[in-house]
Write an enzyme that holds these catalytic residues in place. Structure first.
Site, PDB file in Angstrom:
ATOM      1  N   GLY A   1      -6.182 -10.164   1.171  1.00 55.44           N
ATOM      2  CA  GLY A   1      -6.219 -11.695   1.796  1.00 55.44           C
ATOM      3  C   GLY A   1      -5.080 -11.557   2.546  1.00 55.44           C
TER       4      GLY A   1
ATOM      5  N   ASP B   1       0.953  -1.243   0.218  1.00 54.46           N
ATOM      6  CA  ASP B   1      -0.147  -0.001  -0.105  1.00 54.46           C
ATOM      7  C   ASP B   1       1.104   1.170   0.017  1.00 54.46           C
ATOM      8  OD1 ASP B   1      -2.179  -1.870   0.045  1.00 54.46           O
ATOM      9  OD2 ASP B   1      -2.688  -1.411   2.155  1.00 54.46           O
TER      10      ASP B   1
ATOM     11  N   ASN C   1      -4.036  -9.018   4.633  1.00 56.36           N
ATOM     12  CA  ASN C   1      -4.690  -8.479   5.619  1.00 56.36           C
ATOM     13  C   ASN C   1      -5.534  -9.275   6.555  1.00 56.36           C
ATOM     14  OD1 ASN C   1      -3.333  -6.147   4.598  1.00 56.36           O
ATOM     15  ND2 ASN C   1      -5.476  -5.131   3.943  1.00 56.36           N
TER      16      ASN C   1
ATOM     17  N   GLY D   1      -2.528   2.444   8.653  1.00 62.18           N
ATOM     18  CA  GLY D   1      -2.157   1.308   7.656  1.00 62.18           C
ATOM     19  C   GLY D   1      -2.880   0.151   7.572  1.00 62.18           C
TER      20      GLY D   1
ATOM     21  N   ALA E   1      -8.585  -1.109   5.641  1.00 60.20           N
ATOM     22  CA  ALA E   1      -8.490  -2.549   6.120  1.00 60.20           C
ATOM     23  C   ALA E   1      -9.354  -3.011   7.238  1.00 60.20           C
ATOM     24  CB  ALA E   1      -7.198  -2.803   6.388  1.00 60.20           C
ATOM     25  N   ALA E   2     -10.411  -2.149   7.665  1.00 62.17           N
ATOM     26  CA  ALA E   2     -11.165  -2.236   8.630  1.00 62.17           C
ATOM     27  C   ALA E   2     -12.046  -3.439   8.420  1.00 62.17           C
ATOM     28  CB  ALA E   2     -12.266  -0.873   9.229  1.00 62.17           C
ATOM     29  N   GLY E   3     -12.551  -3.621   7.045  1.00 63.02           N
ATOM     30  CA  GLY E   3     -13.284  -4.643   6.613  1.00 63.02           C
ATOM     31  C   GLY E   3     -12.397  -5.889   6.701  1.00 63.02           C
ATOM     32  N   ASP E   4     -11.137  -5.758   6.549  1.00 61.75           N
ATOM     33  CA  ASP E   4     -10.503  -6.948   6.568  1.00 61.75           C
ATOM     34  C   ASP E   4     -10.184  -7.457   7.839  1.00 61.75           C
ATOM     35  OD1 ASP E   4      -9.961  -7.041   3.557  1.00 61.75           O
ATOM     36  OD2 ASP E   4      -8.449  -5.535   3.945  1.00 61.75           O
TER      37      ASP E   4
HETATM   38  O1  RIB Z   1      -9.069  -3.438   2.269  1.00 60.73           O
HETATM   39  C1  RIB Z   1      -7.800  -2.552   2.231  1.00 60.73           C
HETATM   40  C2  RIB Z   1      -6.793  -3.092   1.264  1.00 60.73           C
HETATM   41  O2  RIB Z   1      -7.305  -2.962  -0.145  1.00 60.73           O
HETATM   42  C3  RIB Z   1      -5.572  -2.504   1.191  1.00 60.73           C
HETATM   43  O3  RIB Z   1      -4.503  -2.895   1.761  1.00 60.73           O
HETATM   44  C4  RIB Z   1      -5.286  -2.654  -0.313  1.00 60.73           C
HETATM   45  O4  RIB Z   1      -4.135  -3.308  -0.537  1.00 60.73           O
HETATM   46  C5  RIB Z   1      -6.485  -3.148  -0.892  1.00 60.73           C
HETATM   47  O5  RIB Z   1      -5.875  -4.334  -1.449  1.00 60.73           O
END
Ligand code: RIB
Length: 311
Positions: free
Chosen positions: A44, A16, A46, A290, A252-255
């Site tokens: 993935g 990123d 994340n 991040g 990346a909150a969703g991740d």
């Molecule tokens: O969901 C966030 C992610 O989306 C980021 O880290 C970015 O790389 C994209 O894949």
């Protein structure tokens, strides 16, 4: 004693490139922002790092280039404890890169150059069959080719494994695929695209989750940011409230939510409890900058569940 979840993640890895800016630019607009930050990301990777930090045994199936970005991405994943046996180093294509702009209220816009992620193949999935056999739960997103996602869902289905599909970034999906998914975890815009409507407001989320469940998944968890998530499953529909906090960066909150959800489900938590756990994890992640760097520890999430509010 808590049972450790065995989680298999099939998905992307990116580097990123993040700029904090006074606003997200409109088409044709130039905005001056802060310094560029390089950080480990990719939906993935994340989700894999989030689950590992929360105490799961995690295996990632992914493709990463052999360039310097790939070296950094790979070592970040490995040092987070994720098993990298099925992460292919692809010398033919650059590593995935995401350009991310974050505004002062923590909202972002992201453009991804998929690079090696676009080469993640059905053969790569087949090569990871043992990892499918060994896991409790499989989680996928849509930053790798859809044929690969379908092959992974098929394999998990054949082996009787639970499948969580996070349909991000949004794209239309085959209903036959969705019928093999146990839990679908769209956000509001992804749910709107899947239902073919312009938008979904929070007060329509329960109904939208139920409609999506009608397409095939066993359960739908429609995420609503700080308002939590609408859950539709066999016993009905409910809202599991979120943990409002001051957002620094929602990237990346969703991740984080998905990594936490599969960890909790893999440990045997009921769906509603797993969603409450994932809401807490996601709320902590947005208080930090991040993607992988923002993933909370197990202790932090448990503390927040006990006391109530992320700082
Ligand atoms: O969901 C966030 C992610 O989306 C980021 O880290 C970015 O790389 C994209 O894949």
């Amino acid at each position: 004693m808590l049972r450790r979840a065995k989680v298999l993640v099939i998905g992307s890895s990116n580097t990123d490139m993040v700029v904090h800016a006074p606003k997200i630019p409109e088409p044709g607009e130039t905005v001056l922002g802060g310094d560029i930050l390089l950080a480990a990301g990719g939906k993935g990777a994340n989700q894999a790092v989030a689950a590992s930090r929360l105490g799961a045994d995690v295996t990632l199936v992914a493709r990463i280039g052999t360039d310097i970005f790939g070296d950094r991405a790979f070592s970040n994943i490995a040092s987070s404890g994720v098993i990298t046996k099925y992460v292919v180093r692809d010398s033919a294509t650059p590593s995935g890169v995401a350009l991310i702009c974050v505004d002062p209220v923590g909202q972002n816009s992201i453009v991804v150059a998929p690079g090696a992620n676009a080469n993640l193949s059905v053969t790569d999935v087949e090569a990871a069959r043992v990892a499918f056999e060994m896991c409790d739960i499989v989680v996928l997103q849509l930053e790798v080719p859809i044929e690969t996602v379908s092959a992974a869902v098929e394999m998990a289905h054949r082996l009787g494994k639970r499948v969580v599909l996070n349909p991000a970034p949004a794209q239309a999906l085959d209903w036959a695929l969705l019928s093999k998914v146990h839990i679908l975890t769209p956000n509001q815009s992804e749910a709107a695209l899947l239902l073919g409507v312009p938008r979904i407001c929070p007060d329509e989320a329960g109904q939208a989750a139920e409609q999506l469940r009608g397409i095939g998944p066993e359960a739908v968890v429609l995420t609503l940011g700080e308002q939590g998530a609408a859950v539709a499953h066999v016993d009905g529909t409910m809202i599991v409230p979120g943990r409002p906090t001051i957002a620094i960066d929602s990237t990346a909150a969703g991740d984080c939510f998905n990594g936490a959800l599969v960890t909790a489900l893999g440990e045997g938590m009921p769906l509603e409890d797993a969603v409450a756990f994932a809401n807490c994890a996601a709320s902590l992640s947005i208080t930090r900058s991040g993607a992988q760097a923002s993933m909370p520890s197990r202790g932090e999430v448990e503390e927040l569940m006990r006391v109530g509010r992320a700082q």
